[in-house]
Every structure is written in C-alpha cells, then in structure tokens.
Design a protein around this motif. Structure first.
Motif, PDB file in Angstrom:
ATOM      1  N   SER A   7       0.872  -1.172   0.000  1.00 23.44           N
ATOM      2  CA  SER A   7       0.000   0.000   0.000  1.00 23.44           C
ATOM      3  C   SER A   7       0.911   1.225   0.000  1.00 23.44           C
ATOM      4  CB  SER A   7      -0.886  -0.028   1.245  1.00 23.44           C
ATOM      5  OG  SER A   7      -1.628   1.155   1.340  1.00 23.44           O
ATOM      6  N   TYR A   8       0.967   1.897  -1.143  1.00 27.50           N
ATOM      7  CA  TYR A   8       1.882   3.029  -1.305  1.00 27.50           C
ATOM      8  C   TYR A   8       1.180   4.349  -1.011  1.00 27.50           C
ATOM      9  CZ  TYR A   8       5.042  -0.236  -3.591  1.00 27.50           C
ATOM     10  OH  TYR A   8       5.878  -1.296  -3.867  1.00 27.50           O
ATOM     11  N   THR A   9       1.766   5.117  -0.124  1.00 27.65           N
ATOM     12  CA  THR A   9       1.291   6.461   0.200  1.00 27.65           C
ATOM     13  C   THR A   9       2.364   7.443  -0.226  1.00 27.65           C
ATOM     14  OG1 THR A   9      -0.006   5.666   2.080  1.00 27.65           O
ATOM     15  CG2 THR A   9       0.615   8.008   2.085  1.00 27.65           C
ATOM     16  N   GLY A  10       1.978   8.451  -0.994  1.00 28.59           N
ATOM     17  CA  GLY A  10       2.929   9.446  -1.466  1.00 28.59           C
ATOM     18  C   GLY A  10       3.031  10.626  -0.515  1.00 28.59           C
ATOM     19  N   LEU A  11       4.243  11.123  -0.359  1.00 31.76           N
ATOM     20  CA  LEU A  11       4.482  12.322   0.447  1.00 31.76           C
ATOM     21  C   LEU A  11       5.454  13.213  -0.307  1.00 31.76           C
ATOM     22  CD1 LEU A  11       4.168  13.982   3.085  1.00 31.76           C
ATOM     23  CD2 LEU A  11       6.144  12.705   3.972  1.00 31.76           C
ATOM     24  N   ILE A  12       5.007  14.423  -0.598  1.00 27.53           N
ATOM     25  CA  ILE A  12       5.870  15.405  -1.252  1.00 27.53           C
ATOM     26  C   ILE A  12       6.371  16.370  -0.187  1.00 27.53           C
ATOM     27  CG2 ILE A  12       6.004  17.254  -2.956  1.00 27.53           C
ATOM     28  CD1 ILE A  12       3.784  15.771  -4.498  1.00 27.53           C
ATOM     29  N   LEU A  13       7.683  16.529  -0.132  1.00 23.56           N
ATOM     30  CA  LEU A  13       8.316  17.385   0.868  1.00 23.56           C
ATOM     31  C   LEU A  13       8.473  18.799   0.317  1.00 23.56           C
ATOM     32  CD1 LEU A  13      10.945  14.743   1.905  1.00 23.56           C
ATOM     33  CD2 LEU A  13       8.950  15.457   3.235  1.00 23.56           C
ATOM     34  N   ALA A  14       7.659  19.697   0.850  1.00 25.03           N
ATOM     35  CA  ALA A  14       7.694  21.107   0.435  1.00 25.03           C
ATOM     36  C   ALA A  14       7.723  21.997   1.671  1.00 25.03           C
ATOM     37  CB  ALA A  14       6.473  21.434  -0.437  1.00 25.03           C
ATOM     38  N   GLY A  15       8.356  21.519   2.733  1.00 24.29           N
ATOM     39  CA  GLY A  15       8.307  22.235   3.994  1.00 24.29           C
ATOM     40  C   GLY A  15       9.545  23.029   4.346  1.00 24.29           C
ATOM     41  N   GLY A  16      10.474  23.149   3.416  1.00 24.07           N
ATOM     42  CA  GLY A  16      11.745  23.801   3.741  1.00 24.07           C
ATOM     43  C   GLY A  16      11.696  25.321   3.738  1.00 24.07           C
ATOM     44  N   ARG A  17      12.814  25.893   4.137  1.00 20.33           N
ATOM     45  CA  ARG A  17      12.956  27.351   4.215  1.00 20.33           C
ATOM     46  C   ARG A  17      13.250  28.009   2.873  1.00 20.33           C
ATOM     47  NH1 ARG A  17      17.166  27.456   9.105  1.00 20.33           N
ATOM     48  NH2 ARG A  17      15.769  26.705  10.695  1.00 20.33           N
ATOM     49  N   GLY A  18      13.752  27.248   1.922  1.00 23.34           N
ATOM     50  CA  GLY A  18      14.127  27.830   0.633  1.00 23.34           C
ATOM     51  C   GLY A  18      15.376  28.687   0.737  1.00 23.34           C
ATOM     52  N   GLN A  19      16.303  28.297   1.587  1.00 22.88           N
ATOM     53  CA  GLN A  19      17.502  29.110   1.820  1.00 22.88           C
ATOM     54  C   GLN A  19      18.314  29.349   0.546  1.00 22.88           C
ATOM     55  OE1 GLN A  19      18.845  26.689   5.282  1.00 22.88           O
ATOM     56  NE2 GLN A  19      19.298  28.708   6.147  1.00 22.88           N
ATOM     57  N   ARG A  20      18.386  28.347  -0.323  1.00 25.15           N
ATOM     58  CA  ARG A  20      19.187  28.492  -1.550  1.00 25.15           C
ATOM     59  C   ARG A  20      18.462  29.278  -2.632  1.00 25.15           C
ATOM     60  NH1 ARG A  20      20.676  22.974   0.069  1.00 25.15           N
ATOM     61  NH2 ARG A  20      18.850  22.334  -1.080  1.00 25.15           N
ATOM     62  N   GLN A  22      16.696  32.292  -1.849  1.00 29.36           N
ATOM     63  CA  GLN A  22      16.384  33.550  -1.173  1.00 29.36           C
ATOM     64  C   GLN A  22      15.066  33.507  -0.399  1.00 29.36           C
ATOM     65  OE1 GLN A  22      17.460  33.686  -4.673  1.00 29.36           O
ATOM     66  NE2 GLN A  22      19.447  33.635  -3.646  1.00 29.36           N
ATOM     67  N   GLY A  23      14.775  32.362   0.198  1.00 30.47           N
ATOM     68  CA  GLY A  23      13.590  32.226   1.031  1.00 30.47           C
ATOM     69  C   GLY A  23      12.305  31.932   0.283  1.00 30.47           C
ATOM     70  N   ALA A  24      12.381  31.759  -1.017  1.00 29.51           N
ATOM     71  CA  ALA A  24      11.173  31.435  -1.788  1.00 29.51           C
ATOM     72  C   ALA A  24      10.697  30.026  -1.442  1.00 29.51           C
ATOM     73  CB  ALA A  24      11.467  31.526  -3.283  1.00 29.51           C
ATOM     74  N   ASP A  25       9.428  29.787  -1.626  1.00 30.00           N
ATOM     75  CA  ASP A  25       8.854  28.460  -1.425  1.00 30.00           C
ATOM     76  C   ASP A  25       9.112  27.665  -2.709  1.00 30.00           C
ATOM     77  OD1 ASP A  25       7.186  26.227  -1.078  1.00 30.00           O
ATOM     78  OD2 ASP A  25       5.795  27.401   0.153  1.00 30.00           O
ATOM     79  N   LYS A  26      10.082  26.739  -2.654  1.00 24.77           N
ATOM     80  CA  LYS A  26      10.543  26.056  -3.873  1.00 24.77           C
ATOM     81  C   LYS A  26       9.432  25.338  -4.620  1.00 24.77           C
ATOM     82  CE  LYS A  26      14.034  23.933  -1.884  1.00 24.77           C
ATOM     83  NZ  LYS A  26      15.193  23.046  -1.714  1.00 24.77           N
ATOM     84  N   GLY A  27       8.509  24.726  -3.918  1.00 23.81           N
ATOM     85  CA  GLY A  27       7.445  24.000  -4.583  1.00 23.81           C
ATOM     86  C   GLY A  27       6.569  24.873  -5.456  1.00 23.81           C
ATOM     87  N   LEU A  28       6.528  26.159  -5.150  1.00 28.79           N
ATOM     88  CA  LEU A  28       5.666  27.074  -5.899  1.00 28.79           C
ATOM     89  C   LEU A  28       6.412  27.852  -6.981  1.00 28.79           C
ATOM     90  CD1 LEU A  28       3.546  28.324  -2.883  1.00 28.79           C
ATOM     91  CD2 LEU A  28       2.952  26.551  -4.560  1.00 28.79           C
ATOM     92  N   LEU A  29       7.729  27.700  -7.035  1.00 29.52           N
ATOM     93  CA  LEU A  29       8.481  28.310  -8.137  1.00 29.52           C
ATOM     94  C   LEU A  29       8.092  27.607  -9.428  1.00 29.52           C
ATOM     95  CD1 LEU A  29      12.049  28.549  -6.535  1.00 29.52           C
ATOM     96  CD2 LEU A  29      10.359  30.384  -6.819  1.00 29.52           C
ATOM     97  N   THR A  30       8.137  28.325 -10.533  1.00 28.19           N
ATOM     98  CA  THR A  30       7.710  27.716 -11.794  1.00 28.19           C
ATOM     99  C   THR A  30       8.896  27.341 -12.670  1.00 28.19           C
ATOM    100  OG1 THR A  30       7.441  29.884 -12.827  1.00 28.19           O
ATOM    101  CG2 THR A  30       5.480  28.897 -11.836  1.00 28.19           C
ATOM    102  N   TRP A  31       8.679  26.280 -13.442  1.00 29.78           N
ATOM    103  CA  TRP A  31       9.643  25.783 -14.418  1.00 29.78           C
ATOM    104  C   TRP A  31       8.828  25.324 -15.617  1.00 29.78           C
ATOM    105  CZ3 TRP A  31      14.611  25.740 -15.570  1.00 29.78           C
ATOM    106  CH2 TRP A  31      15.104  24.794 -16.447  1.00 29.78           C
ATOM    107  N   LYS A  32       9.107  25.900 -16.757  1.00 26.78           N
ATOM    108  CA  LYS A  32       8.397  25.561 -17.987  1.00 26.78           C
ATOM    109  C   LYS A  32       6.876  25.645 -17.820  1.00 26.78           C
ATOM    110  CE  LYS A  32      12.119  22.796 -19.863  1.00 26.78           C
ATOM    111  NZ  LYS A  32      12.545  21.521 -20.440  1.00 26.78           N
ATOM    112  N   GLY A  33       6.451  26.705 -17.135  1.00 29.89           N
ATOM    113  CA  GLY A  33       5.028  26.992 -17.012  1.00 29.89           C
ATOM    114  C   GLY A  33       4.277  26.262 -15.914  1.00 29.89           C
TER     115      GLY A  33
END
Length: 150
Positions: A7-20, A22-33
């Motif tokens: 039984s596979y449960t997925g977990l996406i880790l988006a809880g970091g500080r975004g130090q690298r 400049q503090g942006a929330d990496k999961g919400l940054l865009t790449w190719k739209g």
C-alpha cells in the motif's frame, strides 16, 4: 511479499525554508510553465492511492492541489529527516513514496522503477542514485523501518 500486500502512500516534501532560493517556497516556483510541485504530483499520482503534501507555509496555495497537507511539528524547520520522523508514523500504508517538491525531471516511469525495486526488496529503503550521488529523498521507505528512523 505479494504485490497485493503493498500500500503506497505518497508524500511530497515542500516544507523547507528555501535558503538556496532567497527564502522562496521552492514547490511554488515555476519551471516551464508549471509550479515545481506539479512535477512531483504528476509522477506520484499513477502509483499512490493517497498523496500528502508536507508544507509549512502557503497552505492556501498548496490546498488547491486537492491533497491533505501536513506540517512539521517543529516550527523551526528542523529539516527533512526530522519531518519524516514526525509525519510518517501518522500516515497510512505499508510503504511511503517520498519526493522533494523541486525535481522537475521526475517522471512516473522513474517512480515505477523505485516501486519495482521496493517490491523486490520490501524491507529496504530504496532511493535514487544519479551521477554517483545518493538521493535518499527520492525514495520508497517501508513503514516497517519507522522505528529505525525514529
């Protein structure tokens, strides 16, 4: 272990500080739209009946993806290993499929390879390697190993 026992449960880790970044929330940054987290969601959705997003800020934006959100227990961003130790025991499943939120090249096929390895070695932490480097957060983690993680 028979495949029906998994039984596979997925977990996406988006809880970091975004130090690298400049503090942006990496999961919400865009790449190719697309927001970076969308690549991880697309890679996990064919394989996981349940998906969770670990985030500590911008919950309203993450909520739009329609999956339950889980926060770190500690407010001081202790890092992904502590987050896993806090979050995984509360999630269902025999195995957790973990992905960071910032891997735009991840595909369902790559996740399928991890899952196949986990079926061959159901009691091992299966993780990706590339260019001679280990990537333990791109992985399948058996719930049976939770006591060792803690």
């Amino acid at each position: 272990m028979q495949e029906s026992c998994f039984s596979y449960t997925g977990l996406i880790l988006a809880g970091g500080r975004g130090q690298r970044v400049q503090g942006a929330d990496k999961g919400l940054l865009t790449w190719k739209g697309k927001a970076l987290i969308e690549y991880s969601l697309l890679a996990l959705q064919p394989h996981c009946a349940q998906l969770y997003i670990n985030c500590n800020r911008n919950q309203q934006r993450y909520r739009q993806y329609g999956h339950p959100l889980v926060e770190d227990l500690s407010p001081d961003f202790p890092g992904p290993l502590q987050a896993l130790g806090d979050i995984l025991p509360a999630l269902p499943g025999t195995h957790f499929v973990l992905l960071p939120c910032d891997t735009p090249d991840i595909t369902p096929a790559l996740v399928a390879r991890l899952l196949e390895s986990s079926r061959q070695h159901p009691r091992r932490w299966i993780y990706a390697t590339a260019d001679g480097r280990d990537h333990p957060l791109h992985s399948v983690f058996p719930a049976a190993l939770l006591p060792d993680l803690l």
